[in-house]
Design an enzyme around this catalytic site. Structure first.
Site, PDB file in Angstrom:
ATOM      1  N   HIS A   1      -4.479   2.630  -7.041  1.00  0.00           N
ATOM      2  CA  HIS A   1      -5.643   2.326  -6.215  1.00  0.00           C
ATOM      3  C   HIS A   1      -6.903   2.127  -7.055  1.00  0.00           C
ATOM      4  O   HIS A   1      -7.791   1.364  -6.663  1.00  0.00           O
ATOM      5  CB  HIS A   1      -5.857   3.404  -5.155  1.00  0.00           C
ATOM      6  CG  HIS A   1      -5.031   3.188  -3.928  1.00  0.00           C
ATOM      7  ND1 HIS A   1      -3.698   3.554  -3.844  1.00  0.00           N
ATOM      8  CD2 HIS A   1      -5.323   2.600  -2.733  1.00  0.00           C
ATOM      9  CE1 HIS A   1      -3.218   3.225  -2.645  1.00  0.00           C
ATOM     10  NE2 HIS A   1      -4.188   2.653  -1.960  1.00  0.00           N
TER      11      HIS A   1
ATOM     12  N   HIS B   1      -6.668  -1.369  -8.031  1.00  0.00           N
ATOM     13  CA  HIS B   1      -7.067  -2.169  -6.862  1.00  0.00           C
ATOM     14  C   HIS B   1      -8.575  -2.335  -6.823  1.00  0.00           C
ATOM     15  O   HIS B   1      -9.099  -3.438  -6.607  1.00  0.00           O
ATOM     16  CB  HIS B   1      -6.588  -1.506  -5.567  1.00  0.00           C
ATOM     17  CG  HIS B   1      -7.356  -1.939  -4.356  1.00  0.00           C
ATOM     18  ND1 HIS B   1      -8.508  -1.295  -3.939  1.00  0.00           N
ATOM     19  CD2 HIS B   1      -7.165  -2.964  -3.487  1.00  0.00           C
ATOM     20  CE1 HIS B   1      -8.984  -1.902  -2.869  1.00  0.00           C
ATOM     21  NE2 HIS B   1      -8.190  -2.906  -2.568  1.00  0.00           N
TER      22      HIS B   1
ATOM     23  N   ASP C   1       0.833  -1.200   0.000  1.00  0.00           N
ATOM     24  CA  ASP C   1       0.000   0.000   0.000  1.00  0.00           C
ATOM     25  C   ASP C   1       0.869   1.253   0.000  1.00  0.00           C
ATOM     26  O   ASP C   1       0.631   2.204  -0.752  1.00  0.00           O
ATOM     27  CB  ASP C   1      -0.908  -0.022   1.228  1.00  0.00           C
ATOM     28  CG  ASP C   1      -2.067   0.950   1.141  1.00  0.00           C
ATOM     29  OD1 ASP C   1      -2.484   1.293   0.026  1.00  0.00           O
ATOM     30  OD2 ASP C   1      -2.569   1.362   2.197  1.00  0.00           O
TER      31      ASP C   1
ATOM     32  N   HIS D   1      -5.582  -5.761   0.858  1.00  0.00           N
ATOM     33  CA  HIS D   1      -5.614  -4.494   0.124  1.00  0.00           C
ATOM     34  C   HIS D   1      -4.253  -4.154  -0.474  1.00  0.00           C
ATOM     35  O   HIS D   1      -4.131  -3.892  -1.674  1.00  0.00           O
ATOM     36  CB  HIS D   1      -6.070  -3.379   1.072  1.00  0.00           C
ATOM     37  CG  HIS D   1      -5.959  -2.005   0.525  1.00  0.00           C
ATOM     38  ND1 HIS D   1      -6.906  -1.443  -0.301  1.00  0.00           N
ATOM     39  CD2 HIS D   1      -4.989  -1.059   0.687  1.00  0.00           C
ATOM     40  CE1 HIS D   1      -6.526  -0.217  -0.625  1.00  0.00           C
ATOM     41  NE2 HIS D   1      -5.374   0.048  -0.038  1.00  0.00           N
TER      42      HIS D   1
END
Length: 364
Positions: free
Chosen positions: A262, A265, A179, A279
Site C-alpha cells: 500500500h 500504491h 487490494d 486502487h
C-alpha cells in the site's frame, strides 16, 4: 503476573464492523436496518450509480421519516466532506449512509464521524476492502493521496447486495482482488516485524487466520468469480470473492497491519499517468514489488504473478500507464512510498529509496 508487568505487557487487538450482511437483494433491507439507528438519514450516493439506483433506494427507505439524498462529488476530499457535513447538520441526521464505490464510502464514514452519528455502508462494487474499515483515504484535488484518516470506530453496518455487485463491470471485482491480495503478505510482514496495526496495537492471531483465508479464497475462487461476474450472476464463487474482497481483506488489514504494497500504491498515485487506474490495480503491482523487496521464494512470487495474469491484474508499470519510466519517475514513486512515518517501514528489514527504485525497475 504483577500489576507492573500487566501494564507493560503487549496489548493485542482486532476490530470489526458492528454487523455485516451479504446476499443478493439485501438493498431492500436498507430502510429497516437504518431505522435501528434513527429516522433521519443522509444518503450519499455515488454519482456513477445515482441515476440507476436512486428510485430503488427511495423505495427501500420509504419507512423513514426523513431522507436527504445527495450525489457524491467524485473524490473523497476535505472539501467534499465539508460540503456533506453541512447538509448533515442542516438536516439533523441520525444516520449517514454511503452507497457506491470506495471514495463515496470513505466520504460517508468521515461525515458520520464528524457528526457523531451512525454509519451504514452499502458497497455497489467489490473493488476494495474500504467498506468494513475505520479508515478514510483523503485525496488532494489533483487526485494524489493527501493522508489516511483513521477513525475511532468501524461502520455500524455493512450491507452488501451481491446482485448489484454482479451487475457492475468485472474490472471492479478484479481490482478488489488486487487490494485483497495484499492482505496476507502485508499482515505477515507486520507479524515478522512486530509492527502495530492501523489502530496502534499488535494483531491477535485471528488477524493472520483471516488474512490467510483471504489469500486462499482468492486463489481458489478468483477466476470462477470473474466469469460469474461477466455473466452478471451472483453465484457461489462470486459470493466467496465478495466476502474475501470486502470482509476478509478489511478485517485482515485492519487487525493484522499494512506495509509495502500500500505504500507503493501511494507512490504510484504521485504520477498522473496512474490516475485512471483503480486502487486495487495499483496495489496488486505493489504486492509484486513487496515480494521482491522481501526476497520471497521464487515459487511464492510466481504464484502471485500467475494469479494476477489469470484474472487480469497489472504485472508491470507499463500496464498502469507508466511506459518506459525514467530514473526521476521511479524515484518519485519510491520517495513517496518511503517518506517518514510511512507504512513501508512495517516490513521486517531495512528500507531505502534506492532499494525500492531497484525493485520498481524490474517491473517495467
Amino acid at each position: 503476573m504483577s500489576v507492573g508487568n500487566a501494564v507493560n505487557a503487549t496489548i493485542q487487538g482486532a476490530r470489526f464492523p458492528g454487523r455485516y450482511l451479504q446476499g443478493a437483494g439485501s438493498l431492500a433491507r436498507l430502510g429497516e436496518e437504518a431505522a435501528l439507528f434513527g429516522q433521519r438519514v443522509l444518503l450519499i450516493v455515488d454519482r456513477g450509480i445515482y441515476a440507476r439506483y436512486v428510485e430503488r433506494i427511495r423505495a427501500a427507505c420509504q419507512n423513514l421519516d426523513h431522507i436527504a439524498l445527495e450525489q457524491h462529488g467524485g473524490d473523497c476530499t476535505e472539501a467534499e466532506i465539508a460540503r456533506l457535513r453541512q447538509i448533515a447538520r442542516d438536516a439533523d441526521v441520525d444516520v449517514v449512509v454511503g452507497l457506491g464505490g470506495g471514495k463515496t464510502l470513505d466520504t460517508a464514514k468521515a461525515v458520520a464521524w464528524h457528526q457523531s452519528c451512525a454509519s451504514i455502508i452499502v458497497p455497489t462494487i467489490a473493488a476494495s476492502d474500504a467498506p468494513c474499515s475505520a479508515l478514510a483515504v483523503i485525496y488532494n484535488p489533483d487526485g494524489s493521496v493527501a493522508y489516511d484518516l483513521f477513525l475511532p470506530r468501524n461502520p455500524d453496518l455493512v450491507l452488501v447486495d451481491t446482485a448489484l455487485i454482479a451487475q457492475a463491470p468485472p474490472r471492479f471485482l478484479v481490482a478488489g482482488m488486487g487490494d485483497a491480495l495484499a492482505t496476507f503478505y502485508e499482515a505477515e510482514a507486520c507479524r515478522l516485524s512486530h509492527a502495530k496495526n492501523p489502530f496502534g496495537v499488535h494483531g491477535l492471531p485471528v488477524a493472520w487466520a483471516l488474512a490467510r483465508q483471504c489469500r486462499d479464497t482468492l486463489f481458489e475462487f478468483g477466476a470462477a468469480a470473474l466469469e460469474q461476474c461477466r455473466q452478471q450472476q451472483a453465484g457461489e464463487a462470486l459470493e466467496r470473492i465478495v466476502e474475501a474482497n470486502i470482509l476478509l481483506s478489511g478485517l485482515g488489514f485492519e487487525s493484522g497491519g499494512v506495509a509495502a504494497a500500500h505504500a507503493i500504491h501511494h507512490g504510484l498515485c504521485e504520477l498522473h499517468a496512474t490516475h485512471d487506474y483503480l486502487h486495487g490495480e495499483k496495489v496488486a503491482l505493489g504486492v509484486l514489488a513487496e515480494l521482491r523487496l522481501q526476497q520471497a521464494p521464487e515459487a511464492v512470487w510466481q504464484q502471485v504473478f500467475d494469479f494476477c495474469q489469470r484474472v487480469g491484474l497489472p504485472t508491470s508499470l507499463a500496464q498502469l500507464g507508466i511506459t518506459d519510466p525514467d530514473e526521476a519517475q521511479l524515484r518519485q514513486i519510491a520517495e513517496r512510498a518511503c517518506r517518514q512515518g510511512e507504512i513501508i517501514y512495517n516490513e521486517p528489514f531495512p528500507i531505502s529509496v534506492e532499494r525500492v527504485v531497484a525493485v520498481l525497475d524490474t517491473l517495467r
